[in-house]
Enzyme design. Structure first.
Site, PDB file in Angstrom:
ATOM      1  N   CYS A   1     -96.468 -23.176 -13.325  1.00  0.00           N
ATOM      2  CA  CYS A   1     -97.214 -23.465 -14.182  1.00  0.00           C
ATOM      3  C   CYS A   1     -96.590 -24.074 -15.779  1.00  0.00           C
ATOM      4  CB  CYS A   1     -98.184 -22.501 -15.494  1.00  0.00           C
ATOM      5  SG  CYS A   1     -99.341 -21.839 -14.808  1.00  0.00           S
TER       6      CYS A   1
ATOM      7  N   CYS B   1     -96.321 -12.968  -9.151  1.00  0.00           N
ATOM      8  CA  CYS B   1     -98.243 -13.058 -10.430  1.00  0.00           C
ATOM      9  C   CYS B   1     -97.626 -11.649 -10.748  1.00  0.00           C
ATOM     10  CB  CYS B   1     -98.423 -13.599  -9.141  1.00  0.00           C
ATOM     11  SG  CYS B   1     -99.659 -13.755 -10.015  1.00  0.00           S
TER      12      CYS B   1
ATOM     13  N   CYS C   1     -94.557 -21.800 -18.255  1.00  0.00           N
ATOM     14  CA  CYS C   1     -93.347 -20.536 -17.853  1.00  0.00           C
ATOM     15  C   CYS C   1     -92.789 -20.639 -16.543  1.00  0.00           C
ATOM     16  CB  CYS C   1     -94.786 -19.472 -16.711  1.00  0.00           C
ATOM     17  SG  CYS C   1     -96.076 -18.659 -17.778  1.00  0.00           S
TER      18      CYS C   1
ATOM     19  N   CYS D   1    -102.339 -13.157 -17.893  1.00  0.00           N
ATOM     20  CA  CYS D   1    -102.589 -14.272 -17.768  1.00  0.00           C
ATOM     21  C   CYS D   1    -102.828 -14.651 -16.087  1.00  0.00           C
ATOM     22  CB  CYS D   1    -101.646 -15.200 -18.513  1.00  0.00           C
ATOM     23  SG  CYS D   1    -101.959 -17.067 -19.076  1.00  0.00           S
ATOM     24  N   CYS D   2    -101.722 -14.397 -15.421  1.00  0.00           N
ATOM     25  CA  CYS D   2    -101.590 -14.367 -14.039  1.00  0.00           C
ATOM     26  C   CYS D   2    -102.558 -14.278 -13.247  1.00  0.00           C
ATOM     27  CB  CYS D   2    -100.409 -14.358 -12.911  1.00  0.00           C
ATOM     28  SG  CYS D   2     -99.220 -15.149 -13.678  1.00  0.00           S
TER      29      CYS D   2
HETATM   30  S1  SF4 Z   1     -97.193 -18.699 -14.923  1.00  0.00           S
HETATM   31 FE1  SF4 Z   1     -97.614 -18.688 -16.494  1.00  0.00          FE
HETATM   32  S2  SF4 Z   1     -99.111 -20.273 -17.819  1.00  0.00           S
HETATM   33 FE2  SF4 Z   1     -98.816 -20.060 -15.043  1.00  0.00          FE
HETATM   34  S3  SF4 Z   1    -100.923 -17.931 -14.830  1.00  0.00           S
HETATM   35 FE3  SF4 Z   1     -99.342 -17.185 -14.950  1.00  0.00          FE
HETATM   36  S4  SF4 Z   1     -99.067 -15.878 -16.630  1.00  0.00           S
HETATM   37 FE4  SF4 Z   1    -100.608 -17.673 -17.126  1.00  0.00          FE
END
Ligand code: SF4
Length: 247
Positions: free
Chosen positions: A205, A231, A208, A123-124
Site C-alpha cells: 500500500c 500482515c 506503508c 488496518c491490514c
Molecule cells: S499495508 Fe498499510 S494501508 Fe495497507 S492495509 Fe496494511 S496498514 Fe493498511
C-alpha cells in the site's frame, strides 16, 4: 457419480505433497498443484506487485481460467492499479476477482483512511485479511508468489504449507532467487511494475511502502519504522488472530 473422497488433514497433505514434489521445478509444482486431488479447489492470490507477473505468466501458460484474486485495499499506488489492468489483459486472465473490504466496515473502522497510522495491524485486518478470507471461502488452497530470499521471515518456506485456517498455501517460487525472477521476466519479455525502477523492490500500500536503499532487505521499505514485517493477522478456525508484530 462417485462422491469425492474427503481431503486428509492439511498438515498431512502438505508433508505428503512436499515429499512428492520436493525436487520439481517451479512450473511443475504449479502444474501439479492445479491438478493433484490432494490440493483441491485452488486460486492464485496476487498483489500485482514487483515480481507478481512471473507467477501470473506461469499460471496463464498452464490454465488462464484459474481464479486470480487481487486484493485492492483502496490504499494502493495508482501505478499498481494501472499495472494490474495491463498484466491481466496481456495474459488474458479470464477469472480475475478484485476484492475489497466491505464499505460498511471501512465506514465504521476507518472513515478517514488514517487507521494505518494508529493501528496498522487493524488496518491490514480490515483491508486485507478479512476480504481475503471471504474471497477464499470455497477454496481449499491458494497459490502465493512468496520466496525464501525475500526476507529472513521466509527463509524456511516450502512449496506446500499448512495454513492456520485449514487451507494449503502453495509457493511454487519458494526456492527461486532474485536472478531466477529477473531471468524469467527478461526471457518472457514481461512488463515491469513501473515503481521498481524508482527504488521499490517490494510494493504494498502507498502509505506503508517506501523506497529501499542499496544493501537493504528487499522488504525494508514495507512498514518502515514500525515493528511490523508481515500482515500480522491470520485466521485460526475461522477467527481472526493477531500473531504480533514482526512474525
Ligand atoms: S499495508 Fe498499510 S494501508 Fe495497507 S492495509 Fe496494511 S496498514 Fe493498511
Amino acid at each position: 457419480m462417485p462422491l469425492e473422497a474427503p481431503l486428509a488433514p492439511v498438515a498431512v497433505r502438505a508433508d505428503d505433497l512436499n515429499a512428492r514434489y520436493r525436487h520439481h521445478a517451479a512450473s511443475a509444482v504449479l502444474r501439479h498443484a492445479l491438478s493433484d486431488a490432494q490440493v483441491g479447489r485452488i486460486a492464485l492470490v496476487s498483489s500485482f506487485g514487483a515480481e507478481s507477473v512471473v507467477l501470473l505468466h506461469m499460471l496463464a501458460m498452464i490454465d488462464r481460467t484459474v481464479p486470480v484474486l487481487f486484493i485492492d485495499t483502496q490504499m494502493l499506488f495508482a501505478e499498481t492499479l494501472d499495472y494490474q489492468r495491463q498484466v491481466a489483459a496481456r495474459l488474458d486472465l479470464t477469472d480475475l476477482r478484485i476484492i475489497h473490504a466491505q464499505p460498511v466496515a471501512v465506514a465504521a473502522k476507518d472513515p478517514d483512511g488514517q487507521l494505518h497510522r494508529t493501528d496498522p495491524d487493524g488496518c491490514c485486518a480490515l483491508r486485507k485479511t478479512e476480504p481475503l478470507e471471504r474471497a477464499l471461502d470455497g477454496f481449499d488452497a491458494w497459490i502465493t508468489g512468496r520466496k525464501r530470499f525475500q526476507a529472513s521471515t521466509r527463509a524456511a518456506l516450502e512449496f506446500f504449507e499448512a495454513d492456520t485456517d485449514g487451507r494449503l498455501k502453495v509457493n511454487p517460487l519458494a526456492h527461486w532467487d532474485k536472478a531466477d525472477v529477473q531471468d524469467y521476466m527478461i526471457n518472457n519479455r514481461l512488463p515491469r511494475h513501473p515503481l521498481v525502477a524508482r527504488g521499490y523492490p517490494s510494493i504494498g500500500c502507498a502509505p506503508c511502502t517506501s523506497p529501499v536503499k542499496p544493501g537493504e532487505d528487499e522488504r525494508a521499505g514495507r512498514w518502515r519504522g514500525a515493528a511490523k514485517e508481515e500482515c500480522g493477522i491470520h485466521f485460526v478456525n475461522g477467527k481472526m488472530v493477531r500473531t504480533g508484530a514482526g512474525q
